[in-house]
Write an enzyme that holds these catalytic residues in place. Structure first.
Site, PDB file in Angstrom:
ATOM      1  N   CYS A  23       0.814  -1.224   0.000  1.00  0.00           N
ATOM      2  CA  CYS A  23       0.000   0.000   0.000  1.00  0.00           C
ATOM      3  C   CYS A  23       0.845   1.271   0.000  1.00  0.00           C
ATOM      4  CB  CYS A  23      -0.944   0.004   1.197  1.00  0.00           C
ATOM      5  SG  CYS A  23      -2.024  -1.434   1.251  1.00  0.00           S
ATOM      6  N   HIS A 158      -2.803   7.410   6.475  1.00  0.00           N
ATOM      7  CA  HIS A 158      -3.033   6.159   5.752  1.00  0.00           C
ATOM      8  C   HIS A 158      -4.363   5.545   6.162  1.00  0.00           C
ATOM      9  CE1 HIS A 158      -2.192   2.493   3.612  1.00  0.00           C
ATOM     10  NE2 HIS A 158      -2.351   1.784   4.710  1.00  0.00           N
ATOM     11  N   HIS A 194     -10.048   2.091  -0.225  1.00  0.00           N
ATOM     12  CA  HIS A 194      -8.593   1.921  -0.186  1.00  0.00           C
ATOM     13  C   HIS A 194      -8.082   1.567  -1.578  1.00  0.00           C
ATOM     14  CE1 HIS A 194      -4.645   1.188   1.033  1.00  0.00           C
ATOM     15  NE2 HIS A 194      -4.795   0.209   1.906  1.00  0.00           N
TER      16      HIS A 194
END
Length: 401
Positions: A23, A158, A194
């Site tokens: 990620c 995040h 996401h």
């Protein structure tokens, strides 16, 4: 291949490569692109991130990790958040040295003041975020920027909507911003879900647009029940849009923390010609690199002998088994049972290479590895889809009469 396809389409001949830092991938791409510019290897770089993976693969994978939201809601920093929601998308930024962009009359959307990278190292496990690793990435970014976090007036976190991950991020940021109060925080995952490998760049685009509008955007869904740990932290959750007021240029921190412990934090500043002064990095002088460790693992018992003479017809080409020293690899046996063969093979080569190498300073030793995709990752998804693929019998299957 995506980087090579883009370079071919645009007729570009400079460095082009892809990377996987989970990620944090897109912010890693920005950092490596900046390094190419700083070192004088390129005059313009494009850094991009894309997530359009197989939907079944992503949902099965995140479900196995207990990270997928069973309620189907993306709620970063919410007290009852129960997991993430994967999203699809791509983002790209075009980067130049600031002096070059000013000289060429380019439209400047923002200035990167620092990027910090780290990994968690030997923490509690691949699935558990580590506040220490995240803190090192933040600290490195502000050290490179040349100023402290007290000048930052927005943090794009995040935060994915997993209870442990969001709370860990508040803890790691809290150590770096410990002397401050009411630092605004938010997360784009509340708007889009996401974006996995593209998440960091998507957050960067959000911040650039927010700077241009002079507005700090809100984070959705968490206004009624934010995480308890936020109340005692240096932060306040942006539950509604507000004017972005700051003393001096607007500055923001952008975080992307990847599966397995890949951490990245980027410090972005709005472009104000009268106030921004960024020292131009001077390319380092040429230097030589010594090889101080080496290992080769093949099916041949004696690799040197195999190089000296043609292999016999019956010489083994493939490895029937891979044995590892558990004390050297320090990976739980249960995890090793689920590892792919090429992962085990890489670990064996690394363990051999460092056995005769000098001591490894943890904070300044890097690991870069080239590895192809393993077809085994498709086995489980194929098993799920096989019934649909074979009924009715597809035309590409030849059925004997």
């Amino acid at each position: 291949m995506p980087a090579q396809l883009a370079a071919r389409a645009l007729g570009l001949q400079g460095p082009a490569f892809c990377l996987d830092a989970a990620c944090a991938s897109s912010l890693y791409a920005v950092k490596l692109a900046c390094d190419q510019l700083h070192d004088g290897h390129a005059d313009l770089m494009m850094a991009a991130g894309v997530n359009r993976g197989d939907d079944l693969f992503l949902h099965m994978g995140f479900t196995a990790l207990n990270a997928l939201s069973p309620t189907g809601r993306s709620r970063p920093f919410h007290r009852e958040a129960d997991g993430l929601i994967p999203a699809e998308g791509a983002a790209c930024v075009v980067l130049k040295r600031l002096d070059d962009a000013v000289r060429d009359g380019n439209r400047i959307l923002g200035v990167i003041r620092g990027i910090g990278l780290s990994n968690d190292g030997r923490s509690r496990g691949f699935l558990v975020p580590d506040a220490g690793g995240q803190e090192r990435a933040l600290a490195a970014a502000y050290t490179q920027a040349g100023f402290g976090p007290e000048t930052v007036s927005l943090l794009e976190c995040h935060a994915t909507g997993t209870a442990l991950g969001d709370a860990t991020e508040i803890a790691s940021m809290g150590r770096v911003f410990a002397e401050l109060r009411d630092v605004p925080i938010g997360s784009l995952k509340s708007n889009l879900g996401h974006l996995i490998a593209a998440a960091g760049l998507a957050g960067m685009v959000k911040v650039i647009q927010a700077m241009a509008a002079g507005i700090r955007p809100s984070t959705l869904h968490a206004d009624a029940a934010p995480l308890d740990v936020i109340g005692a932290s240096p932060f306040r959750l942006l539950d509604r849009a507000e004017p972005w007021e700051a003393e001096g240029p607007r500055r923001a921190g952008i975080s992307a923390f990847g599966f397995g412990g890949n951490n990245a934090h980027l410090v972005l500043e709005e472009w104000r010609p009268a106030t921004v002064s960024v020292p131009v990095a001077v390319p380092p002088p040429p230097f030589r690199v010594a090889v101080v460790g080496l290992a080769v693992v093949t099916a041949a018992d004696d690799f040197a002998a195999a190089l000296a003479a043609p292999p016999a017809e019956d010489s083994p080409r493939a490895l029937d088994s891979i044995t590892l020293d558990l004390a050297a690899t320090r990976v739980p046996p249960a995890d090793l049972q689920h590892a792919l063969p090429q992962q085990l093979l890489a670990m064996k080569a690394v363990a051999r290479a460092v056995a005769d190498a000098p001591a490894l300073p943890a904070a300044t030793t890097g690991v870069l590895m080239g590895m192809g995709c393993d077809a085994e990752v498709a086995r489980r998804g194929l098993g799920v889809r096989l019934a649909d693929l074979c009924a009715p019998t597809p035309t590409w299957i030849s059925v004997p009469r």
